[in-house]
Design a protein around this motif. Sequence first.
Motif, mmCIF file in Angstrom:
data_model
loop_
_atom_site.group_PDB
_atom_site.id
_atom_site.type_symbol
_atom_site.label_atom_id
_atom_site.label_comp_id
_atom_site.label_asym_id
_atom_site.label_seq_id
_atom_site.Cartn_x
_atom_site.Cartn_y
_atom_site.Cartn_z
ATOM 1 N N SER A 132 0.785 -1.148 -0.098
ATOM 2 C CA SER A 132 0.144 -0.091 0.134
ATOM 3 C C SER A 132 1.083 1.143 0.080
ATOM 4 O O SER A 132 0.396 2.299 -0.091
ATOM 5 C CB SER A 132 -0.886 -0.111 1.121
ATOM 6 O OG SER A 132 -0.103 0.018 2.348
ATOM 7 N N THR A 133 2.089 1.104 0.355
ATOM 8 C CA THR A 133 2.995 2.415 0.463
ATOM 9 C C THR A 133 3.880 2.537 -0.827
ATOM 10 O O THR A 133 4.651 3.389 -1.024
ATOM 11 C CB THR A 133 3.932 2.360 1.732
ATOM 12 O OG1 THR A 133 4.831 1.303 1.502
ATOM 13 C CG2 THR A 133 3.189 2.100 2.848
ATOM 14 N N ARG A 134 3.821 1.726 -1.873
ATOM 15 C CA ARG A 134 5.009 1.793 -3.038
ATOM 16 C C ARG A 134 4.719 2.974 -3.694
ATOM 17 O O ARG A 134 5.877 3.583 -4.061
ATOM 18 C CB ARG A 134 4.452 0.112 -3.791
ATOM 19 C CG ARG A 134 4.945 -0.749 -3.278
ATOM 20 C CD ARG A 134 4.206 -1.979 -4.180
ATOM 21 N NE ARG A 134 4.488 -3.327 -3.613
ATOM 22 C CZ ARG A 134 4.047 -4.314 -3.947
ATOM 23 N NH1 ARG A 134 2.931 -4.213 -4.816
ATOM 24 N NH2 ARG A 134 4.316 -5.707 -3.663
ATOM 25 N N GLU A 135 3.379 3.420 -4.146
ATOM 26 C CA GLU A 135 3.313 4.470 -4.723
ATOM 27 C C GLU A 135 3.801 5.683 -4.119
ATOM 28 O O GLU A 135 4.326 6.485 -4.671
ATOM 29 C CB GLU A 135 1.798 4.701 -5.135
ATOM 30 C CG GLU A 135 1.384 3.740 -6.015
ATOM 31 C CD GLU A 135 0.009 4.166 -6.928
ATOM 32 O OE1 GLU A 135 0.385 5.017 -7.729
ATOM 33 O OE2 GLU A 135 -0.688 3.403 -6.846
ATOM 34 N N ALA A 136 3.572 5.961 -2.656
ATOM 35 C CA ALA A 136 3.922 6.984 -1.986
ATOM 36 C C ALA A 136 5.642 7.052 -2.052
ATOM 37 O O ALA A 136 6.277 8.202 -2.113
ATOM 38 C CB ALA A 136 3.625 6.971 -0.566
ATOM 39 N N ALA A 172 2.946 6.683 -12.734
ATOM 40 C CA ALA A 172 1.794 7.649 -12.246
ATOM 41 C C ALA A 172 2.286 8.709 -10.921
ATOM 42 O O ALA A 172 1.246 9.294 -10.527
ATOM 43 C CB ALA A 172 0.936 6.588 -11.792
ATOM 44 N N ASN A 173 3.488 8.506 -10.749
ATOM 45 C CA ASN A 173 3.917 9.274 -9.608
ATOM 46 C C ASN A 173 5.290 9.908 -9.845
ATOM 47 O O ASN A 173 6.350 10.362 -9.144
ATOM 48 C CB ASN A 173 4.265 8.363 -8.352
ATOM 49 C CG ASN A 173 3.013 7.797 -7.748
ATOM 50 O OD1 ASN A 173 2.331 8.377 -6.993
ATOM 51 N ND2 ASN A 173 2.608 6.359 -8.212
ATOM 52 N N GLY A 174 5.482 10.585 -11.118
ATOM 53 C CA GLY A 174 6.469 11.573 -11.545
ATOM 54 C C GLY A 174 7.644 11.095 -12.075
ATOM 55 O O GLY A 174 8.514 11.698 -11.909
ATOM 56 N N ARG A 202 12.978 12.618 -13.453
ATOM 57 C CA ARG A 202 11.852 13.158 -12.854
ATOM 58 C C ARG A 202 10.790 13.682 -14.045
ATOM 59 O O ARG A 202 11.469 14.421 -15.016
ATOM 60 C CB ARG A 202 12.342 14.403 -12.113
ATOM 61 C CG ARG A 202 11.065 14.742 -11.246
ATOM 62 C CD ARG A 202 11.601 15.952 -10.060
ATOM 63 N NE ARG A 202 11.662 17.055 -10.925
ATOM 64 C CZ ARG A 202 11.990 18.178 -10.075
ATOM 65 N NH1 ARG A 202 12.736 18.017 -8.728
ATOM 66 N NH2 ARG A 202 12.068 19.507 -10.549
ATOM 67 N N ALA A 203 9.511 13.227 -14.161
ATOM 68 C CA ALA A 203 8.726 14.037 -15.083
ATOM 69 C C ALA A 203 8.883 15.482 -14.912
ATOM 70 O O ALA A 203 8.446 16.370 -13.755
ATOM 71 C CB ALA A 203 7.269 13.536 -14.903
ATOM 72 N N GLN A 204 8.643 16.285 -15.940
ATOM 73 C CA GLN A 204 8.850 17.584 -16.002
ATOM 74 C C GLN A 204 7.429 18.363 -16.228
ATOM 75 O O GLN A 204 6.434 17.677 -16.952
ATOM 76 C CB GLN A 204 9.636 18.177 -17.576
ATOM 77 C CG GLN A 204 11.034 17.737 -17.331
ATOM 78 C CD GLN A 204 11.631 18.038 -16.117
ATOM 79 O OE1 GLN A 204 11.874 19.278 -15.782
ATOM 80 N NE2 GLN A 204 12.505 17.013 -15.404
ATOM 81 N N GLY A 205 7.285 19.495 -15.688
ATOM 82 C CA GLY A 205 6.038 20.306 -15.729
ATOM 83 C C GLY A 205 5.019 19.758 -14.867
ATOM 84 O O GLY A 205 5.198 18.815 -13.914
#
Length: 205
Positions: A132-136, A172-174, A202-205
């Motif tokens: 449950s914490t993977r995405e965080a 989904a998390n940048g 890191r995703a930009q924007g």
Amino acid sequence: MSERTPSQWEEIAAADPQHSTWYVERFRTLAAEGQDIVGEARLIDAMLGRGGRALDAGCGPGRLGGYLHAAGHAVVGVDVDPVLIAAAEQDHPGPTWLVGDLAELDLPARGVAADFDVIVCAGNVMTFLAPSTREAVLAGFARHLAPTGRAVVGFGAGRGYEFSEFLADAAANGLVVDVLLSTWDLRPFREDSEFLVAVFSRAQG
């Protein structure tokens, strides 16, 4: 405030109070025998300019962060297990070693800048997290990268976290995929690979 979810590593350590000590001694023995226990760190060193900033996420007893510090980088290591952090402080003085939950990663709140050139998460750490914490955790990696920084995550198949699910969670998390490998020595990833080393920006924007 919701109750914190313990990681699978914490559950293992709670069930066997000697587990963490065994883990520390295992790597001390391997190092004393001359085994190569820093292959992941050599890849990270190659990705960093001199004097780079590295976060060793799930650092354990410090084998990777210690190597990177000796190579001249500024290193912060974070692990949820205080036994492992104590071993890192003893065996590899120099880096900043912190006890902390990767799912609640907020280093600026602890006086550490969130501008890492590389975040490395090796040793199957992702598979020891509570699902449950993977995405965080992945979102925390994205937040702690410098604008041009990269996150490198490696773990094996058959550990309860499918590679496809992991890559979707990262997206989904940048985090944006730069390279997918099947080993820390740069062999390409294939559909039947039993190990994944993912390099993200890191995703930009």
